[in-house]
Scaffold this motif. Structure first.
Motif, PDB file in Angstrom:
ATOM      1  N   LEU A 225       0.841  -1.202   0.000  1.00 23.33           N
ATOM      2  CA  LEU A 225       0.000   0.000   0.000  1.00 23.33           C
ATOM      3  C   LEU A 225       0.874   1.250   0.000  1.00 23.33           C
ATOM      4  O   LEU A 225       0.608   2.219  -0.713  1.00 23.33           O
ATOM      5  N   MET A 226       1.943   1.218   0.794  1.00 27.39           N
ATOM      6  CA  MET A 226       2.845   2.380   0.853  1.00 27.39           C
ATOM      7  C   MET A 226       3.450   2.641  -0.530  1.00 27.39           C
ATOM      8  O   MET A 226       3.537   3.788  -0.974  1.00 27.39           O
ATOM      9  N   ASN A 227       3.871   1.586  -1.209  1.00 25.48           N
ATOM     10  CA  ASN A 227       4.423   1.770  -2.551  1.00 25.48           C
ATOM     11  C   ASN A 227       3.374   2.337  -3.496  1.00 25.48           C
ATOM     12  O   ASN A 227       3.685   3.172  -4.343  1.00 25.48           O
ATOM     13  N   GLY A 228       2.138   1.902  -3.309  1.00 21.83           N
ATOM     14  CA  GLY A 228       1.037   2.403  -4.136  1.00 21.83           C
ATOM     15  C   GLY A 228       0.802   3.896  -3.926  1.00 21.83           C
ATOM     16  O   GLY A 228       0.642   4.645  -4.886  1.00 21.83           O
ATOM     17  N   ILE A 229       0.803   4.337  -2.679  1.00 22.27           N
ATOM     18  CA  ILE A 229       0.509   5.769  -2.459  1.00 22.27           C
ATOM     19  C   ILE A 229       1.714   6.630  -2.830  1.00 22.27           C
ATOM     20  O   ILE A 229       1.565   7.745  -3.313  1.00 22.27           O
ATOM     21  N   ARG A 230       2.920   6.076  -2.673  1.00 19.91           N
ATOM     22  CA  ARG A 230       4.120   6.821  -3.071  1.00 19.91           C
ATOM     23  C   ARG A 230       4.113   7.152  -4.561  1.00 19.91           C
ATOM     24  O   ARG A 230       4.630   8.178  -4.981  1.00 19.91           O
ATOM     25  N   ARG A 231       3.523   6.277  -5.348  1.00 20.92           N
ATOM     26  CA  ARG A 231       3.449   6.512  -6.795  1.00 20.92           C
ATOM     27  C   ARG A 231       2.498   7.642  -7.139  1.00 20.92           C
ATOM     28  O   ARG A 231       2.541   8.166  -8.242  1.00 20.92           O
ATOM     29  N   GLN A 232       1.603   7.969  -6.222  1.00 17.94           N
ATOM     30  CA  GLN A 232       0.555   8.942  -6.577  1.00 17.94           C
ATOM     31  C   GLN A 232       0.688  10.281  -5.867  1.00 17.94           C
ATOM     32  O   GLN A 232       0.042  11.239  -6.273  1.00 17.94           O
ATOM     33  N   LEU A 233       1.476  10.335  -4.806  1.00 16.86           N
ATOM     34  CA  LEU A 233       1.467  11.551  -3.977  1.00 16.86           C
ATOM     35  C   LEU A 233       2.853  12.181  -3.901  1.00 16.86           C
ATOM     36  O   LEU A 233       3.861  11.469  -3.979  1.00 16.86           O
ATOM     37  N   PRO A 234       2.892  13.514  -3.719  1.00 21.47           N
ATOM     38  CA  PRO A 234       4.183  14.135  -3.405  1.00 21.47           C
ATOM     39  C   PRO A 234       4.706  13.572  -2.077  1.00 21.47           C
ATOM     40  O   PRO A 234       3.923  13.150  -1.224  1.00 21.47           O
ATOM     41  N   GLY A 235       6.010  13.568  -1.928  1.00 22.14           N
ATOM     42  CA  GLY A 235       6.617  12.955  -0.751  1.00 22.14           C
ATOM     43  C   GLY A 235       6.073  13.480   0.569  1.00 22.14           C
ATOM     44  O   GLY A 235       5.933  12.721   1.533  1.00 22.14           O
ATOM     45  N   TYR A 236       5.718  14.777   0.604  1.00 22.79           N
ATOM     46  CA  TYR A 236       5.267  15.330   1.892  1.00 22.79           C
ATOM     47  C   TYR A 236       3.870  14.864   2.255  1.00 22.79           C
ATOM     48  O   TYR A 236       3.409  15.127   3.371  1.00 22.79           O
ATOM     49  N   LEU A 237       3.186  14.190   1.351  1.00 21.55           N
ATOM     50  CA  LEU A 237       1.860  13.663   1.693  1.00 21.55           C
ATOM     51  C   LEU A 237       1.887  12.159   1.960  1.00 21.55           C
ATOM     52  O   LEU A 237       0.838  11.532   2.112  1.00 21.55           O
ATOM     53  N   VAL A 238       3.098  11.593   2.020  1.00 19.45           N
ATOM     54  CA  VAL A 238       3.231  10.163   2.322  1.00 19.45           C
ATOM     55  C   VAL A 238       3.592  10.020   3.801  1.00 19.45           C
ATOM     56  O   VAL A 238       4.660  10.451   4.232  1.00 19.45           O
ATOM     57  N   PRO A 239       2.690   9.435   4.603  1.00 18.74           N
ATOM     58  CA  PRO A 239       3.012   9.280   6.032  1.00 18.74           C
ATOM     59  C   PRO A 239       4.102   8.233   6.236  1.00 18.74           C
ATOM     60  O   PRO A 239       4.368   7.424   5.343  1.00 18.74           O
ATOM     61  N   LYS A 240       4.718   8.256   7.406  1.00 16.69           N
ATOM     62  CA  LYS A 240       5.706   7.223   7.739  1.00 16.69           C
ATOM     63  C   LYS A 240       4.962   6.008   8.297  1.00 16.69           C
ATOM     64  O   LYS A 240       4.183   6.148   9.244  1.00 16.69           O
ATOM     65  N   LEU A 241       5.247   4.858   7.719  1.00 16.82           N
ATOM     66  CA  LEU A 241       4.637   3.630   8.231  1.00 16.82           C
ATOM     67  C   LEU A 241       5.461   3.159   9.426  1.00 16.82           C
ATOM     68  O   LEU A 241       6.668   2.931   9.304  1.00 16.82           O
ATOM     69  N   VAL A 242       4.821   3.042  10.582  1.00 12.85           N
ATOM     70  CA  VAL A 242       5.560   2.678  11.797  1.00 12.85           C
ATOM     71  C   VAL A 242       4.808   1.646  12.618  1.00 12.85           C
ATOM     72  O   VAL A 242       3.596   1.483  12.499  1.00 12.85           O
ATOM     73  N   ARG A 243       5.579   0.997  13.458  1.00 11.94           N
ATOM     74  CA  ARG A 243       4.997   0.113  14.460  1.00 11.94           C
ATOM     75  C   ARG A 243       5.604   0.491  15.800  1.00 11.94           C
ATOM     76  O   ARG A 243       6.770   0.857  15.880  1.00 11.94           O
ATOM     77  N   GLU A 244       4.808   0.422  16.831  1.00  8.49           N
ATOM     78  CA  GLU A 244       5.330   0.672  18.162  1.00  8.49           C
ATOM     79  C   GLU A 244       5.728  -0.671  18.777  1.00  8.49           C
ATOM     80  O   GLU A 244       4.924  -1.592  18.841  1.00  8.49           O
ATOM     81  N   VAL A 245       6.978  -0.766  19.183  1.00  3.23           N
ATOM     82  CA  VAL A 245       7.461  -2.014  19.775  1.00  3.23           C
ATOM     83  C   VAL A 245       7.879  -1.715  21.210  1.00  3.23           C
ATOM     84  O   VAL A 245       8.691  -0.799  21.453  1.00  3.23           O
ATOM     85  N   ALA A 246       7.289  -2.451  22.161  1.00  3.57           N
ATOM     86  CA  ALA A 246       7.562  -2.195  23.576  1.00  3.57           C
ATOM     87  C   ALA A 246       9.070  -2.222  23.829  1.00  3.57           C
ATOM     88  O   ALA A 246       9.777  -3.090  23.315  1.00  3.57           O
ATOM     89  N   GLY A 247       9.563  -1.241  24.586  1.00  2.00           N
ATOM     90  CA  GLY A 247      10.958  -1.247  24.997  1.00  2.00           C
ATOM     91  C   GLY A 247      11.929  -0.608  24.010  1.00  2.00           C
ATOM     92  O   GLY A 247      13.100  -0.451  24.319  1.00  2.00           O
ATOM     93  N   LYS A 248      11.480  -0.222  22.806  1.00  7.14           N
ATOM     94  CA  LYS A 248      12.380   0.390  21.812  1.00  7.14           C
ATOM     95  C   LYS A 248      12.459   1.904  22.032  1.00  7.14           C
ATOM     96  O   LYS A 248      11.518   2.515  22.513  1.00  7.14           O
ATOM     97  N   PRO A 249      13.589   2.531  21.639  1.00  9.33           N
ATOM     98  CA  PRO A 249      13.774   3.955  21.927  1.00  9.33           C
ATOM     99  C   PRO A 249      13.043   4.893  20.969  1.00  9.33           C
ATOM    100  O   PRO A 249      13.145   6.116  21.102  1.00  9.33           O
ATOM    101  N   HIS A 250      12.344   4.397  20.001  1.00  6.88           N
ATOM    102  CA  HIS A 250      11.543   5.227  19.092  1.00  6.88           C
ATOM    103  C   HIS A 250      10.548   4.302  18.393  1.00  6.88           C
ATOM    104  O   HIS A 250      10.673   3.078  18.482  1.00  6.88           O
ATOM    105  N   LYS A 251       9.586   4.900  17.681  1.00  8.68           N
ATOM    106  CA  LYS A 251       8.669   4.072  16.900  1.00  8.68           C
ATOM    107  C   LYS A 251       9.474   3.453  15.759  1.00  8.68           C
ATOM    108  O   LYS A 251      10.398   4.071  15.229  1.00  8.68           O
ATOM    109  N   ILE A 252       9.124   2.250  15.394  1.00  7.13           N
ATOM    110  CA  ILE A 252       9.959   1.520  14.432  1.00  7.13           C
ATOM    111  C   ILE A 252       9.430   1.718  13.011  1.00  7.13           C
ATOM    112  O   ILE A 252       8.286   1.355  12.713  1.00  7.13           O
TER     113      ILE A 252
END
Ligand SMILES: *Cc1c(COP(=O)(O)O)cnc(C)c1O
Ligand code: SF4
Length: 351
Positions: free
Chosen positions: A318-345
């Motif tokens: 899906l991310m590759n699909g939206i990247r093809r259609q939108l300017p970079g600033y309209l593409v959100p970062k795909l992340v997962r929250e993993v317990a114990g990590k120092p930032h969202k992954i």
């Protein structure tokens, strides 16, 4: 007086209740009128429980709550409406799923003082309230023990001491629940305390209120926002373009006019926004209202939400699909929250 049939009021909700507070604001009256009965919501949408795949769950420990303004943006007669499915308590939630936990993101161990999470360098998050204007069925905090983990009587002194003692903290995030469930007076009491701490530079609000109950952004709130001595960021939570109508759009414009940088986080949800067109429309609708897409979260594995899961490879496509259609600033970062990590992954294509 509006008849209230609920027994689920939490303490902040009591503050807002028109029955307890004769001087309640318009948004508080709106909140009190929210749907709390799935059958009433379905009936307003000209639907019956039999039309809902898998059936509804009226007796739910995380009960239904849907503001009328939000329900008005649903399509009558459509049992698969993407807004309805985010908020309708369904029987599916009762299915046990291995690997789905009560505290999937490790908030418990990150609690530095009651109501204060310190997971990431430079930022702390205050759980200001357990109350929300809407009960999103996929919420990772749906089992959070709010009443045990917040300071009693709104006494934030321990949290303030913690922030004051750590000069590496430059940003405070007001979260919850929804911090805009607090009255303007309570928000001001918190910001007045924070204003005494010189190393804070930014205040961030994580809220779904401008999307689900835009009346909340009232004059008092706008005055409070524009009076703050820091740079302010409002991170809204909107998952679908249909959530943004004209009133929501105007509300976002008002937040911006009062100095806030507007970002949005969404959750990737099966059957709701797990297609390229829905994600492109969401980014376009957000930007039209002055908001940049920030994060697209993979679902947190919380008990009761397994039916919303979108697998990682599908999410990457899906991310590759939206990247093809939108300017970079309209593409959100795909992340997962993993317990114990120092930032969202960040989730990216394997090399
Ligand atoms: C998500 C989160 C933040 C903010 O993370 P950013 O990547 O800066 O948006 C801060 N604290 C906690 C506990 C969080 O869960
Ligand atoms: S508004 Fe946010 S915190 Fe509240 S139920 Fe929805 S996702 Fe959870």
């Amino acid at each position: 007086m509006i008849p209230l049939t609920t027994t689920i009021c939490q303490d902040d909700c009591q503050d807002n209740c028109p029955e307890n507070n004769p001087k309640s604001e318009r948004w508080q009256t709106e909140l009190a009128r929210a749907y709390r009965d799935p059958e009433a919501l379905l009936s307003a949408l000209k639907l019956t429980p039999e039309q809902i795949p898998g059936g509804i769950s009226p007796e739910n420990p995380f009960p239904l709550r849907v503001p009328r303004h939000y329900a008005a943006r649903m399509q009558p007669g459509d049992p698969n409406d993407p807004l309805l499915l985010q908020v309708l308590s369904r029987q599916l939630e009762q299915t046990d799923q291995p690997g789905f936990l009560l505290d999937p993101v490790g908030d418990g161990p990150a609690t530095a003082s009651p109501g204060l999470l310190h997971k990431y360098q430079g930022r702390v998050l205050l759980i200001t309230t357990g109350a929300c204007p809407v009960h999103c069925r996929y919420c990772f905090r749906r089992h959070y023990p709010y009443s045990d983990s917040r300071p009693s009587n709104g006494d934030w002194s321990k949290a303030m001491e913690y922030i004051a003692a750590d000069t590496s903290i430059s940003e405070v995030i007001l979260s919850g629940g929804d911090p805009l469930s607090l009255s303007n007076e309570r928000l001001k009491a918190i910001s007045d305390e924070l204003a005494k701490i010189p190393h804070i530079r930014r205040l961030r609000l994580h809220t779904r209120m401008p999307i689900v109950l835009p009346e909340r952004v009232d004059t008092g709130f706008r005055d409070w926002l524009s009076s703050l001595p820091w740079q302010t960021i409002v991170v809204t939570h909107c998952n679908h373009a249909n959530e943004i109508d004209e009133q929501v759009s105007n509300t976002l414009a008002e937040l911006k006019a009062n100095g806030a940088t507007l970002l949005n986080q969404a959750v990737l949800l099966k059957g709701i926004n797990d297609n390229v067109a829905a994600l492109v429309d969401l980014s376009e609708a957000l930007f039209k209202s002055g908001t940049l897409p920030y994060y697209l979260h993979l679902l947190d594995h919380v008990v009761g939400a397994a039916h919303f899961e979108v697998e990682e490879p599908v999410a990457l496509d899906l991310m590759n699909g939206i990247r093809r259609q939108l300017p970079g600033y309209l593409v959100p970062k795909l992340v997962r929250e993993v317990a114990g990590k120092p930032h969202k992954i960040p989730i990216s294509d394997p090399d």
